[in-house]
Write an enzyme that holds these catalytic residues in place. Structure first.
Site, PDB file in Angstrom:
ATOM      1  N   HIS A  99       0.919  -1.232  -0.097  1.00 20.17           N
ATOM      2  CA  HIS A  99      -0.015  -0.188  -0.023  1.00 20.17           C
ATOM      3  C   HIS A  99       0.926   1.212  -0.084  1.00 20.17           C
ATOM      4  O   HIS A  99       2.046   1.081   0.446  1.00 20.17           O
ATOM      5  CB  HIS A  99      -0.855   0.014   1.327  1.00 20.17           C
ATOM      6  N   HIS A 101       0.948   5.258   1.227  1.00 21.25           N
ATOM      7  CA  HIS A 101       0.468   6.274   2.171  1.00 21.25           C
ATOM      8  C   HIS A 101       0.198   7.691   1.222  1.00 21.25           C
ATOM      9  O   HIS A 101       1.441   8.044   0.733  1.00 21.25           O
ATOM     10  CB  HIS A 101       1.219   6.410   3.269  1.00 21.25           C
TER      11      HIS A 101
HETATM   12  P1  DGP Z   1       2.263   0.404   7.212  1.00 18.92           P
HETATM   13  O1  DGP Z   1       2.695   0.570   8.691  1.00 18.92           O
HETATM   14  O2  DGP Z   1       2.896   1.152   6.301  1.00 18.92           O
HETATM   15  O3  DGP Z   1       2.040  -1.092   7.090  1.00 18.92           O
HETATM   16  O4  DGP Z   1       0.801   1.080   7.418  1.00 18.92           O
HETATM   17  C1  DGP Z   1      -0.453   0.402   7.561  1.00 18.92           C
HETATM   18  C2  DGP Z   1      -1.562   1.370   7.919  1.00 18.92           C
HETATM   19  O5  DGP Z   1      -2.766   0.637   7.699  1.00 18.92           O
HETATM   20  C3  DGP Z   1      -1.617   1.898   9.158  1.00 18.92           C
HETATM   21  O6  DGP Z   1      -1.277   3.406   8.968  1.00 18.92           O
HETATM   22  C4  DGP Z   1      -2.806   1.758   9.944  1.00 18.92           C
HETATM   23  C5  DGP Z   1      -3.585   1.263   8.595  1.00 18.92           C
HETATM   24  N1  DGP Z   1      -4.545   0.122   9.005  1.00 18.92           N
HETATM   25  C6  DGP Z   1      -4.462  -0.787   9.756  1.00 18.92           C
HETATM   26  N2  DGP Z   1      -5.588  -1.733   9.910  1.00 18.92           N
HETATM   27  C7  DGP Z   1      -6.426  -1.041   9.126  1.00 18.92           C
HETATM   28  C8  DGP Z   1      -7.750  -1.194   9.026  1.00 18.92           C
HETATM   29  O7  DGP Z   1      -8.481  -2.050   9.255  1.00 18.92           O
HETATM   30  N3  DGP Z   1      -8.700  -0.384   8.116  1.00 18.92           N
HETATM   31  C9  DGP Z   1      -8.147   0.866   7.588  1.00 18.92           C
HETATM   32  N4  DGP Z   1      -8.478   1.811   7.168  1.00 18.92           N
HETATM   33  N5  DGP Z   1      -6.740   1.014   7.892  1.00 18.92           N
HETATM   34  C10 DGP Z   1      -6.123   0.172   8.402  1.00 18.92           C
END
Ligand code: DGP
Length: 138
Positions: A99, A101
């Site tokens: 993903h 950001h």
């Molecule tokens: P990273 O640390 O780069 O793997 O970012 C993962 C991101 O995903 C973190 O900023 C929080 C987000 N995240 C984790 N679980 C969920 C979820 O269930 N829904 C959404 N919308 N975001 C999530």
């Protein structure tokens, strides 16, 4: 990937605030936003991180990230955007589904201006070794 939280979101098993969707990609608001409008862009197909995602999908994810960033500037009046992707636990990746950001930035938003990356002093000879080492892997 049965247990992957982002795959569950893509399948509609977990709710999300969906900003954008097409046949390859979705973009959702991050559940733990760093700023207003912090968005995650990800492929619908599961790949672990940026280093393992096929080029055509990667290209499309970055194209969509650009469009999201433009919308954040236009609609949310962001004055800057950080577009970053973490690959691997040591780089801070917590969800092992690739993903990107897209983090809108605002004047005085309280975030570290460079997202907290410190500057490391590296000697010239070591810079040369690092440069050669990376070049050999390309
Ligand atoms: P990273 O640390 O780069 O793997 O970012 C993962 C991101 O995903 C973190 O900023 C929080 C987000 N995240 C984790 N679980 C969920 C979820 O269930 N829904 C959404 N919308 N975001 C999530």
């Amino acid at each position: 990937m049965d247990s992957c939280i982002f795959c569950k979101i893509i399948r509609g098993e977990i709710p999300s605030y969906k900003v954008y969707e097409d046949e390859l990609v979705i973009a959702i608001l991050d559940v733990n936003p760093s700023s207003n409008g912090h968005t995650l862009v990800m492929p619908k197909e599961h790949f672990s991180d940026v280093t393992t995602t096929p080029k055509n999908i990667l290209d499309h994810c970055f194209e969509v990230s650009q469009v999201i960033a433009q919308a954040q500037i236009k609609q949310l009046h962001a004055t800057g955007v950080n577009i970053i992707t973490n690959a691997g636990k040591s780089a801070g990746q917590s969800v092992m589904h690739f993903h990107i950001h897209v983090i809108p930035r605002y004047e005085n938003d309280g975030l570290d201006i460079s997202l907290g990356f410190p500057i490391k002093k590296i000697e010239n000879k070591d810079m040369l070794l690092l440069c050669d080492s990376i070049k050999k892997g390309i």
